[in-house]
Structures are given as structure tokens and as C-alpha cells.
Design a protein around this motif. Sequence first.
Motif, PDB file in Angstrom:
ATOM      1  N   PRO A  63     -15.731   0.500  -8.704  1.00 13.71           N
ATOM      2  CA  PRO A  63     -14.784  -0.582  -7.646  1.00 13.71           C
ATOM      3  C   PRO A  63     -14.034   0.025  -6.659  1.00 13.71           C
ATOM      4  O   PRO A  63     -14.366  -0.319  -5.411  1.00 13.71           O
ATOM      5  CB  PRO A  63     -13.972  -1.398  -8.763  1.00 13.71           C
ATOM      6  N   ARG A  67     -15.483  -0.403  -2.606  1.00 11.34           N
ATOM      7  CA  ARG A  67     -14.463  -1.094  -1.832  1.00 11.34           C
ATOM      8  C   ARG A  67     -14.283  -0.171  -0.803  1.00 11.34           C
ATOM      9  O   ARG A  67     -13.910  -0.539   0.530  1.00 11.34           O
ATOM     10  CB  ARG A  67     -13.393  -1.586  -2.467  1.00 11.34           C
ATOM     11  N   LYS A 202      -7.526   1.248 -12.882  1.00  8.16           N
ATOM     12  CA  LYS A 202      -7.506   0.168 -13.466  1.00  8.16           C
ATOM     13  C   LYS A 202      -6.015  -0.321 -14.441  1.00  8.16           C
ATOM     14  O   LYS A 202      -5.072   0.619 -14.301  1.00  8.16           O
ATOM     15  CB  LYS A 202      -8.222   0.321 -14.922  1.00  8.16           C
ATOM     16  N   PRO A 210      -3.419  -7.850 -10.784  1.00 11.32           N
ATOM     17  CA  PRO A 210      -4.772  -8.107 -10.954  1.00 11.32           C
ATOM     18  C   PRO A 210      -5.626  -6.788 -10.502  1.00 11.32           C
ATOM     19  O   PRO A 210      -5.125  -6.033  -9.686  1.00 11.32           O
ATOM     20  CB  PRO A 210      -5.045  -9.102  -9.577  1.00 11.32           C
ATOM     21  N   ALA A 211      -6.598  -6.686 -11.275  1.00 12.22           N
ATOM     22  CA  ALA A 211      -7.486  -5.359 -10.832  1.00 12.22           C
ATOM     23  C   ALA A 211      -7.910  -5.215  -9.481  1.00 12.22           C
ATOM     24  O   ALA A 211      -7.617  -4.378  -8.841  1.00 12.22           O
ATOM     25  CB  ALA A 211      -8.572  -5.392 -11.880  1.00 12.22           C
ATOM     26  N   THR A 212      -8.171  -6.341  -8.832  1.00  6.57           N
ATOM     27  CA  THR A 212      -8.690  -6.442  -7.367  1.00  6.57           C
ATOM     28  C   THR A 212      -7.435  -5.984  -6.472  1.00  6.57           C
ATOM     29  O   THR A 212      -7.819  -5.386  -5.603  1.00  6.57           O
ATOM     30  CB  THR A 212      -9.438  -7.751  -6.937  1.00  6.57           C
ATOM     31  N   GLU A 213      -6.423  -6.238  -6.862  1.00  4.65           N
ATOM     32  CA  GLU A 213      -5.161  -5.991  -5.938  1.00  4.65           C
ATOM     33  C   GLU A 213      -5.143  -4.597  -5.902  1.00  4.65           C
ATOM     34  O   GLU A 213      -5.037  -4.059  -4.855  1.00  4.65           O
ATOM     35  CB  GLU A 213      -4.104  -6.723  -6.475  1.00  4.65           C
ATOM     36  N   VAL A 215      -7.427  -2.104  -6.477  1.00 10.60           N
ATOM     37  CA  VAL A 215      -8.369  -1.613  -5.743  1.00 10.60           C
ATOM     38  C   VAL A 215      -8.211  -1.689  -4.370  1.00 10.60           C
ATOM     39  O   VAL A 215      -8.486  -0.924  -3.633  1.00 10.60           O
ATOM     40  CB  VAL A 215      -9.877  -2.225  -6.404  1.00 10.60           C
ATOM     41  N   ASP A 216      -7.926  -2.913  -4.008  1.00  6.18           N
ATOM     42  CA  ASP A 216      -7.958  -3.129  -2.586  1.00  6.18           C
ATOM     43  C   ASP A 216      -6.643  -2.353  -1.635  1.00  6.18           C
ATOM     44  O   ASP A 216      -6.870  -2.059  -0.715  1.00  6.18           O
ATOM     45  CB  ASP A 216      -7.496  -4.621  -2.437  1.00  6.18           C
TER      46      ASP A 216
END
Length: 239
Positions: A63, A67, A202, A210-213, A215-216
Motif C-alpha cells: 500500500p 500510494r 500497519k 485508520p490504515a489509509t491515514e 499510508v497517506d
Amino acid sequence: MTTKTPPETVLSVDGGALFVVPGVERPVTAGSEASGRSLSAEAVDGPPVVVLLHGAGSGTQTPVLLRLAERLGDAGVTVARLEMPYRVAGRKAPDRAARLDSVLTAAVEALGRPSRLALAGASMGSRVAVRTARQVGARGVVALGFPLNPPGDRPSRQDELSGAGVPVLVLQGERDSFGRPRADPAREIQVVVIARADHSFKVRVRDGRPATEVVDEAAGLASDWLARRVHGHPDGARG
């Protein structure tokens, strides 16, 4: 208006595979056209390029690397994802360090030895990047989870990081089990901690992020830092 994604080219490099996607062409503004800076940089120095290197147990489609590739492409940077020969052959155990380094060197040659080059590696890939950065002419390295302390009683890899010879941005998870490298301003080594993240960026449910936060955040910091280096002059790309 939808931006068309440039086509991906796959190159075979010394047993590895190099997946190359040109950066999205950015519109020339009136100011940049007047100065001629963006046009002359492309004509004289060639396109900006970042090579992405994976960790020992994963490829370049994690991820955070995906990204990062997306953000760099949107910033007009050509992205080359390098899958090492052991993964292409379906093996789990990584090749020796000298073999990994030579494959990266071959990949840079296959790209035409771009003058506006930077490297970004996850874990094992960050070690390959700092070992080879000067040899391949990279302007800087992003280390996504530098594996500072190997298992057992083996020595720290801080000297390997400190010997990169180019500016390095280390993005290290707060819970990284490999430890946290030291920043070294004299050698232009910066360390930024990503809250709640582990070595692979992770998070656990109880960490409250949140995982996406995560990664971003990591991809955003990495892409901004890398873009400044490959778009600017190597002597003026600081910070």
C-alpha cells in the motif's frame, strides 16, 4: 476532466523486472513558460525519475509504495518499480546484498542513468538504496522503515545509513520492532516518526488511526521530499 494514466513499460533487468510509468505531464503555467525553467530542465536534464525498491518479504505493490508511486506520478515524476530477481523467480529468500546492489545499478543503466534521479526503498530496499545512492548518482533517498537492528546479536546498521553520502529522509513507524535510527544533520539524515505505525506502516485497531491515514501520511511526506529533489537543482534541493 479525467487525467489519462500513462502506459506502463516492463523491462527485464539482470533477472529482475522494472515497471516504468512516466509521470503525468503537468500543464505549463504562464510563469514557468516565461522563465523557461520547466521546459529547459526537461530538455537538458531529462525527466525526473524515482526508483522504488521493495522489502525482503514483499514486492513493490504494498500500500505505501503504490500510494507513493501514484503521488509521484501526479507530480510529474517517472516511477520505476524494481522487482528483484528472487521474486521474479518465485523464491522467498532474498539474494545477497552485492547481487541486489548490482541489479539496482543495472536498472539505473537501463533507465539511461537519469541525471534527476532519487531512490525510495522499503526495509531491505532502503538498505540497497543507501548503499548504492552515490554510485548511481541519486540526489537523495527515502528510507521507508530502515531495518536498524537485525535479529540476534548482530551490530546496528546505523553506519550503513550514515554512509549514504546523499541526503536521506527516514520515515520510521513509532512501533517499528527494528528500532529507530538516529538523525544526523551533519550528513543530511533526517528521521520522521509516523505515529502508531509498525515497520510496514500497519496499525492495530486499538491504535486509533485508520490504515489509509498512515499510508497517506508516509507517502505524502516521501513524495513531497523526493519531488523537491528531482525537480530542482541537486545543490539547491534542501530540506
